[in-house]
Write a protein that holds these residues in place. Structure first.
Motif, mmCIF file in Angstrom:
data_model
loop_
_atom_site.group_PDB
_atom_site.id
_atom_site.type_symbol
_atom_site.label_atom_id
_atom_site.label_comp_id
_atom_site.label_asym_id
_atom_site.label_seq_id
_atom_site.Cartn_x
_atom_site.Cartn_y
_atom_site.Cartn_z
ATOM 1 N N TYR A 1 0.850 -1.198 0.000
ATOM 2 C CA TYR A 1 0.000 0.000 0.000
ATOM 3 C C TYR A 1 0.877 1.236 0.000
ATOM 4 N N LEU B 1 0.247 5.740 -0.771
ATOM 5 C CA LEU B 1 -0.652 6.810 -1.202
ATOM 6 C C LEU B 1 -0.570 7.029 -2.709
ATOM 7 N N HIS C 1 -0.414 5.396 -6.229
ATOM 8 C CA HIS C 1 -0.634 4.134 -6.930
ATOM 9 C C HIS C 1 0.551 3.814 -7.830
ATOM 10 N N HIS D 1 -3.048 -3.016 -2.369
ATOM 11 C CA HIS D 1 -4.282 -2.673 -1.668
ATOM 12 C C HIS D 1 -4.689 -1.234 -1.963
ATOM 13 N N ASP D 2 -5.988 -1.025 -1.984
ATOM 14 C CA ASP D 2 -6.515 0.324 -2.222
ATOM 15 C C ASP D 2 -6.610 1.135 -0.945
ATOM 16 N N ASP D 3 -6.545 0.473 0.211
ATOM 17 C CA ASP D 3 -6.632 1.188 1.487
ATOM 18 C C ASP D 3 -5.752 0.490 2.505
ATOM 19 N N VAL D 4 -5.291 1.271 3.479
ATOM 20 C CA VAL D 4 -4.355 0.746 4.451
ATOM 21 C C VAL D 4 -5.030 -0.225 5.417
ATOM 22 N N GLU D 5 -6.316 -0.048 5.698
ATOM 23 C CA GLU D 5 -7.004 -0.947 6.629
ATOM 24 C C GLU D 5 -6.985 -2.384 6.118
ATOM 25 N N SER D 6 -7.314 -2.588 4.866
ATOM 26 C CA SER D 6 -7.357 -3.955 4.345
ATOM 27 C C SER D 6 -5.974 -4.589 4.368
ATOM 28 N N TRP E 1 -8.030 -2.528 14.038
ATOM 29 C CA TRP E 1 -7.411 -3.080 12.823
ATOM 30 C C TRP E 1 -6.301 -4.078 13.152
#
Length: 342
Positions: free
Chosen positions: A172, A174, A176, A198-203, A227
């Motif tokens: 991940y 910021l 892409h 990943h598109d977001d840090v949580e996943s 998380w």
């Protein structure tokens, strides 16, 4: 008695890279030995000094003076800049020089390109910590990288070279573009695990049992302790990504307590929140020496501020190898006045 004539050498990044290429295991051993010398009290490692700029608030240059005893026996200083605004133009964020001083005379005897040495000691420290923290837990098969610059690349290289393998590698950033570039680097490096951007840090956090934070974040951007409910090991190399609440809900290990709890790091913010340092469970040396055994029933966060003695240990090794091979570039007559009275 003949007069001792000090010499001065300049060591390029190309030379350093040639010496260190493929030496990840031995560099990790050198960093471990330096931690042990530091833990035994045979070092001088005063606070780092930050040069900041009112007109360039994201930039800083840091001085890390240090002295290490043991088999290394060298004094010196690292002068390392962090200019995040370099990144959009394709220039690396960090640049550095390392000065080595003779402990007998105080004379500097080498000026070395420092960014490769700094990245090497950082990656070796991270791989060393990951190894010690997993000796009883077992090695995780899912790793996630938050931030995909040079430090992330070095840490992945050091993990792979010290016998780590992964089923899954999460990425991940910021940017892409930077995340895709790191994915391509992993493919070229021979990484056998399945790589997911990943598109977001949580996943990414939820899908990783070993996490590497290597960002340029100045303030916490990860704030939900939930998380981390799966109790991952977190190599918090960039120091300012996690909120105090996450630090307080985790087992916190640092490289040096006094060094780490300053300059707005996440552990420093946690100290300011609760008014004490009781949440710090110990140092990496404490774990290595058996004084601290991190529990497995909560997240483990390793926050290494970065000790100048580690740079000295790696730099002294590089210098010795170049001297042995006759490849040192000595600057003739660098020290011009060598008699007290002319």
């Amino acid at each position: 008695m003949s007069q001792y004539v000090p010499t001065f050498s300049v060591v390029s990044g190309a030379q350093i890279q040639r010496v260190l290429r493929g030496q990840e295991k031995s560099m990790t051993e050198i960093v471990e030995a330096a931690y042990r010398v530091h833990g035994a009290g045979d070092t001088v490692n005063p606070p780092s000094y930050f040069l900041r700029f009112p007109d360039r608030p994201t930039a800083r240059i840091i001085a890390l003076p240090a002295s290490i005893g043991g088999d290394t026996g060298v004094d010196g200083i690292k002068w390392i800049s962090s200019f995040p605004e370099n990144v959009p133009s394709g220039l690396p964020r960090a640049s550095a020089v390392l000065i080595l001083n003779d402990p007998r005379t105080g004379y500097p005897f080498a000026c070395m390109e420092g960014s490769i040495i700094s990245a090497t000691r950082t990656a070796a420290s991270a791989a060393l910590a990951a190894d010690w923290f997993t000796r009883e837990r077992g090695r995780p098969a899912r790793v996630g990288f938050v931030g995909t610059g040079l430090i992330a690349r070095y840490i992945h290289t050091y993990l792979a070279a010290t016998c780590w393998s992964f089923d899954e590698v999460g990425v991940y950033d910021l940017s892409h573009e930077h995340a895709a570039g790191f994915r391509d680097h992993l493919a070229r490096s021979g990484e056998s695990g399945r790589v997911t951007v990943h598109d977001d840090v949580e996943s990414l956090i939820r899908d990783s049992d070993l996490l590497v934070f290597a960002t340029v974040a100045a303030t916490p951007h990860v704030t939900d302790p939930g998380w981390f409910s799966h109790n991952p090991i977190v190599l918090h190399v960039s120091l300012r990504d996690l909120s105090p609440e996450i630090i307080l809900a985790s087992t916190t290990i640092v490289d040096d307590v006094d060094h780490c709890l300053k300059a707005g790091t996440s552990p420093h913010l946690a100290e300011q929140l609760v008014g004490n340092r009781d949440f710090v469970h110990g140092t990496l040396y404490d774990v290595m020496s058996g004084r601290v055994k991190p529990p497995a029933d909560r997240p483990l966060v390793f926050s290494p501020f970065g000790l100048g003695v580690l740079d000295l240990a790696v730099g002294a090794h590089v210098y010795a190898e170049l001297r042995r091979s006759g490849e040192l570039h000595v600057v003739e007559d660098f020290f011009h006045e060598l008699r007290r009275y002319g």
